[in-house]
Design a protein around this motif. Structure first.
Motif, PDB file in Angstrom:
ATOM      1  N   ALA A  17      -9.027 -64.863 -39.971  1.00 58.06           N
ATOM      2  CA  ALA A  17      -9.023 -63.396 -40.034  1.00 58.06           C
ATOM      3  C   ALA A  17      -8.751 -62.800 -38.659  1.00 58.06           C
ATOM      4  O   ALA A  17      -7.944 -61.872 -38.518  1.00 58.06           O
ATOM      5  N   VAL A  18      -9.404 -63.342 -37.620  1.00 56.05           N
ATOM      6  CA  VAL A  18      -9.192 -62.859 -36.251  1.00 56.05           C
ATOM      7  C   VAL A  18      -7.734 -63.064 -35.854  1.00 56.05           C
ATOM      8  O   VAL A  18      -7.078 -62.156 -35.326  1.00 56.05           O
ATOM      9  N   GLU A  19      -7.205 -64.256 -36.126  1.00 60.53           N
ATOM     10  CA  GLU A  19      -5.812 -64.558 -35.790  1.00 60.53           C
ATOM     11  C   GLU A  19      -4.849 -63.614 -36.531  1.00 60.53           C
ATOM     12  O   GLU A  19      -3.862 -63.137 -35.962  1.00 60.53           O
ATOM     13  N   ASP A  20      -5.142 -63.336 -37.783  1.00 63.64           N
ATOM     14  CA  ASP A  20      -4.302 -62.454 -38.580  1.00 63.64           C
ATOM     15  C   ASP A  20      -4.261 -61.043 -37.984  1.00 63.64           C
ATOM     16  O   ASP A  20      -3.188 -60.438 -37.860  1.00 63.64           O
ATOM     17  N   TYR A  21      -5.417 -60.514 -37.582  1.00 65.46           N
ATOM     18  CA  TYR A  21      -5.451 -59.184 -36.970  1.00 65.46           C
ATOM     19  C   TYR A  21      -4.746 -59.187 -35.623  1.00 65.46           C
ATOM     20  O   TYR A  21      -4.036 -58.244 -35.284  1.00 65.46           O
ATOM     21  N   MET A  22      -4.919 -60.257 -34.871  1.00 62.60           N
ATOM     22  CA  MET A  22      -4.271 -60.354 -33.574  1.00 62.60           C
ATOM     23  C   MET A  22      -2.747 -60.353 -33.746  1.00 62.60           C
ATOM     24  O   MET A  22      -2.044 -59.588 -33.080  1.00 62.60           O
ATOM     25  N   ARG A  23      -2.242 -61.165 -34.647  1.00 64.45           N
ATOM     26  CA  ARG A  23      -0.783 -61.250 -34.866  1.00 64.45           C
ATOM     27  C   ARG A  23      -0.226 -59.932 -35.418  1.00 64.45           C
ATOM     28  O   ARG A  23       0.859 -59.502 -35.008  1.00 64.45           O
ATOM     29  N   SER A  24      -0.954 -59.300 -36.337  1.00 60.79           N
ATOM     30  CA  SER A  24      -0.486 -58.019 -36.896  1.00 60.79           C
ATOM     31  C   SER A  24      -0.361 -56.966 -35.806  1.00 60.79           C
ATOM     32  O   SER A  24       0.648 -56.246 -35.732  1.00 60.79           O
ATOM     33  N   PHE A  25      -1.378 -56.859 -34.953  1.00 59.82           N
ATOM     34  CA  PHE A  25      -1.337 -55.862 -33.886  1.00 59.82           C
ATOM     35  C   PHE A  25      -0.275 -56.229 -32.853  1.00 59.82           C
ATOM     36  O   PHE A  25       0.464 -55.366 -32.370  1.00 59.82           O
ATOM     37  N   GLU A  26      -0.171 -57.504 -32.548  1.00 59.79           N
ATOM     38  CA  GLU A  26       0.834 -57.970 -31.597  1.00 59.79           C
ATOM     39  C   GLU A  26       2.250 -57.639 -32.098  1.00 59.79           C
ATOM     40  O   GLU A  26       3.080 -57.123 -31.341  1.00 59.79           O
ATOM     41  N   ASN A  27       2.525 -57.906 -33.368  1.00 56.66           N
ATOM     42  CA  ASN A  27       3.847 -57.593 -33.930  1.00 56.66           C
ATOM     43  C   ASN A  27       4.130 -56.102 -33.882  1.00 56.66           C
ATOM     44  O   ASN A  27       5.252 -55.680 -33.583  1.00 56.66           O
ATOM     45  N   PHE A  28       3.105 -55.293 -34.156  1.00 57.47           N
ATOM     46  CA  PHE A  28       3.284 -53.848 -34.108  1.00 57.47           C
ATOM     47  C   PHE A  28       3.602 -53.378 -32.692  1.00 57.47           C
ATOM     48  O   PHE A  28       4.551 -52.613 -32.473  1.00 57.47           O
ATOM     49  N   VAL A  29       2.816 -53.844 -31.708  1.00 53.56           N
ATOM     50  CA  VAL A  29       3.007 -53.411 -30.320  1.00 53.56           C
ATOM     51  C   VAL A  29       4.375 -53.847 -29.796  1.00 53.56           C
ATOM     52  O   VAL A  29       5.003 -53.126 -29.021  1.00 53.56           O
ATOM     53  N   LYS A  30       4.854 -54.992 -30.242  1.00 55.78           N
ATOM     54  CA  LYS A  30       6.145 -55.494 -29.760  1.00 55.78           C
ATOM     55  C   LYS A  30       7.323 -54.950 -30.571  1.00 55.78           C
ATOM     56  O   LYS A  30       8.469 -55.234 -30.251  1.00 55.78           O
ATOM     57  N   SER A  31       7.043 -54.149 -31.594  1.00 54.22           N
ATOM     58  CA  SER A  31       8.126 -53.593 -32.416  1.00 54.22           C
ATOM     59  C   SER A  31       8.919 -52.553 -31.620  1.00 54.22           C
ATOM     60  O   SER A  31       8.396 -51.914 -30.705  1.00 54.22           O
ATOM     61  N   SER A  32      10.167 -52.376 -32.002  1.00 54.05           N
ATOM     62  CA  SER A  32      11.016 -51.396 -31.305  1.00 54.05           C
ATOM     63  C   SER A  32      10.498 -49.972 -31.525  1.00 54.05           C
ATOM     64  O   SER A  32      10.602 -49.130 -30.638  1.00 54.05           O
ATOM     65  N   LYS A  33       9.915 -49.713 -32.709  1.00 52.23           N
ATOM     66  CA  LYS A  33       9.381 -48.371 -32.985  1.00 52.23           C
ATOM     67  C   LYS A  33       8.289 -48.017 -31.973  1.00 52.23           C
ATOM     68  O   LYS A  33       8.310 -46.947 -31.365  1.00 52.23           O
ATOM     69  N   TYR A  34       7.317 -48.918 -31.777  1.00 52.22           N
ATOM     70  CA  TYR A  34       6.207 -48.655 -30.862  1.00 52.22           C
ATOM     71  C   TYR A  34       6.687 -48.609 -29.415  1.00 52.22           C
ATOM     72  O   TYR A  34       6.333 -47.705 -28.666  1.00 52.22           O
ATOM     73  N   SER A  35       7.490 -49.580 -29.026  1.00 50.16           N
ATOM     74  CA  SER A  35       7.908 -49.644 -27.620  1.00 50.16           C
ATOM     75  C   SER A  35       8.843 -48.502 -27.229  1.00 50.16           C
ATOM     76  O   SER A  35       8.968 -48.196 -26.044  1.00 50.16           O
ATOM     77  N   SER A  36       9.483 -47.849 -28.209  1.00 51.43           N
ATOM     78  CA  SER A  36      10.361 -46.721 -27.885  1.00 51.43           C
ATOM     79  C   SER A  36       9.589 -45.410 -27.682  1.00 51.43           C
ATOM     80  O   SER A  36      10.150 -44.430 -27.206  1.00 51.43           O
ATOM     81  N   ILE A  37       8.307 -45.396 -28.021  1.00 46.87           N
ATOM     82  CA  ILE A  37       7.488 -44.186 -27.834  1.00 46.87           C
ATOM     83  C   ILE A  37       7.041 -44.117 -26.381  1.00 46.87           C
ATOM     84  O   ILE A  37       6.436 -45.056 -25.866  1.00 46.87           O
ATOM     85  N   ASN A  38       7.306 -43.001 -25.716  1.00 46.76           N
ATOM     86  CA  ASN A  38       6.963 -42.851 -24.296  1.00 46.76           C
ATOM     87  C   ASN A  38       5.621 -42.182 -24.061  1.00 46.76           C
ATOM     88  O   ASN A  38       5.019 -42.357 -23.009  1.00 46.76           O
TER      89      ASN A  38
END
Length: 186
Positions: A17-38
């Motif tokens: 469960a911990v790994e799943d939450y970590m990977r989900s948040f990691e994928n979100f933060v590394k997404s182009s949508k998130y990284s394009s927000i200034n």
């Protein structure tokens, strides 16, 4: 039947469960949508929207690598994240998990992810996860009359298949004096 298979499975389920939450948040933060927000407040809003159906992630924050809280969706980051957590994440330049921290008889951990803004500038994106809700899910899936619990190095309960004992969050060695289920620890 011994408790070892049940406790091993419970620990594996918690780790998964911990790994799943970590990977989900990691994928979100590394997404182009998130990284394009200034704007940091907009980053928080995007995280809250993306994880809106997930009640286990209770707060989001943005920190400078110097440890300054730049934006937050609540007070969870200030309660859970330490300057050492930020420093460690910045030095490692990799996703980091905090220890499980107890705040107001609730167990939480933080997921910290560094993001490079430019050659000389980085941010740390943070999600705070409520362990009790992970514990509830594991308890519901493993409740066959047996009781399993996990304690940290300080004697605090971080998982117990009886959620009332988890909420009490007492030291199981002291509990052994009045509760038979803790007797083997005394």
């Amino acid at each position: 039947q011994t408790m070892q298979p049940l406790s091993s499975q419970t620990a594996s389920n918690f780790d998964y469960a911990v790994e799943d939450y970590m990977r989900s948040f990691e994928n979100f933060v590394k997404s182009s949508k998130y990284s394009s927000i200034n704007d940091n407040e907009q980053k928080i809003a995007a995280a809250e929207e993306y994880f809106s159906g997930n009640e286990m992630i209770s707060d989001f924050g943005i920190y400078s690598t110097a440890g300054n809280l730049l934006a937050s969706g609540g007070t969870g980051c200030a309660d859970i994240i330490t300057a050492d957590d930020i420093r460690c994440t910045a030095q490692r330049n990799d996703t980091t998990l905090t220890d499980i921290i107890n705040v107001n008889n609730q167990n939480y951990f933080g997921i910290l992810i560094p993001s490079k803004l430019s050659e000389n500038s980085s941010l740390i994106s943070v999600a705070v996860v409520n362990c009790e809700l992970i514990n509830e899910n594991i308890s519901l899936n493993s409740d066959n009359g047996e009781r399993v619990f996990v304690i940290n190095k300080d004697g605090k309960i971080i998982f117990h298949s009886d959620l009332q004992k988890l909420k009490a969050n007492q030291n199981p060695i002291k509990l052994a004096e009045t509760d038979e289920s803790f007797e083997s620890l005394a």
